[in-house]
Design an enzyme around this catalytic site. Structure first.
Site, PDB file in Angstrom:
ATOM      1  N   GLY A   1       2.059   1.644  -3.507  1.00 44.55           N
ATOM      2  CA  GLY A   1       0.967   2.098  -4.368  1.00 44.55           C
ATOM      3  C   GLY A   1       0.576   3.541  -4.138  1.00 44.55           C
ATOM      4  CD  GLU A   2      -1.572   7.166   0.306  1.00 47.46           C
ATOM      5  OE1 GLU A   2      -2.026   8.308   0.478  1.00 47.46           O
ATOM      6  OE2 GLU A   2      -1.875   6.191   1.010  1.00 47.46           O
ATOM      7  CB  SER A   3       4.871   6.228  -2.890  1.00 46.24           C
ATOM      8  OG  SER A   3       4.976   6.124  -1.494  1.00 46.24           O
TER       9      SER A   3
ATOM     10  CB  VAL B   1      -0.990  -0.018   1.189  1.00 53.70           C
ATOM     11  CG1 VAL B   1      -1.782   1.273   1.268  1.00 53.70           C
ATOM     12  CG2 VAL B   1      -1.928  -1.215   1.074  1.00 53.70           C
TER      13      VAL B   1
END
Length: 153
Positions: free
Chosen positions: A73-75, A70
């Site tokens: 993915g968020e980065s 996560v």
């Protein structure tokens, strides 16, 4: 609106005087992504990618931690959304989910981020995370809200 913003002045977040990869690297990864070994590989209008080592980012049983997928993915999704937001705008994550389908135990995981929707106020990206053998380990989807930057002093 986040209070602890990067050391790069907010007014420059939409600056496109350099290429996208240089732009992303200049903004930094953030303390968490840096600690986890986040490394940019590619950044274009169409997609971006980065990798993280499995070592140091595992659960007690030696599997790559689900939360680490996560973070990767968020980065990726947030930075790509900010690139597309443009000058005077800021994209911030408002929803994220991940489906883990395989476990990585060594080497690196690589995330490839592709936009699903690039709207004026909402942007959605999908991040495919694979292991060194090319097996999909996780699919992350992030939605970012795009707002105007506050006036700068």
């Amino acid at each position: 609106m986040p209070r602890d913003l990067p050391s790069v002045p907010l007014a420059s977040w939409g600056d496109r005087s350099v290429g996208p990869l240089e732009w992303a690297r200049a903004r930094g990864n953030g303390a968490l992504a840096d600690t986890m070994g986040f490394e940019w590989l590619e950044f274009t209008d169409e997609q971006c990618s980065a990798r993280m080592p499995v070592a140091g980012n595992t659960q007690p049983v030696g599997l790559f931690h689900g939360g680490a997928y996560v973070v990767l993915g968020e980065s990726l999704g947030s930075m790509h959304a900010n690139w597309h937001a443009g000058p005077g705008r800021l994209a911030v994550g408002v929803d994220i989910n991940a489906t883990h389908t395989r476990s990585a135990t060594s080497g690196y995981v690589t995330g490839v981020c592709t936009p699903i929707h690039l709207g004026r106020t909402l942007m959605v990206h999908e991040i495919e995370v694979t292991d060194d053998a090319g097996h999909r380990c996780s699919t992350v989807r992030i939605t970012n809200l795009v707002t105007d930057l506050p006036p700068q002093d």
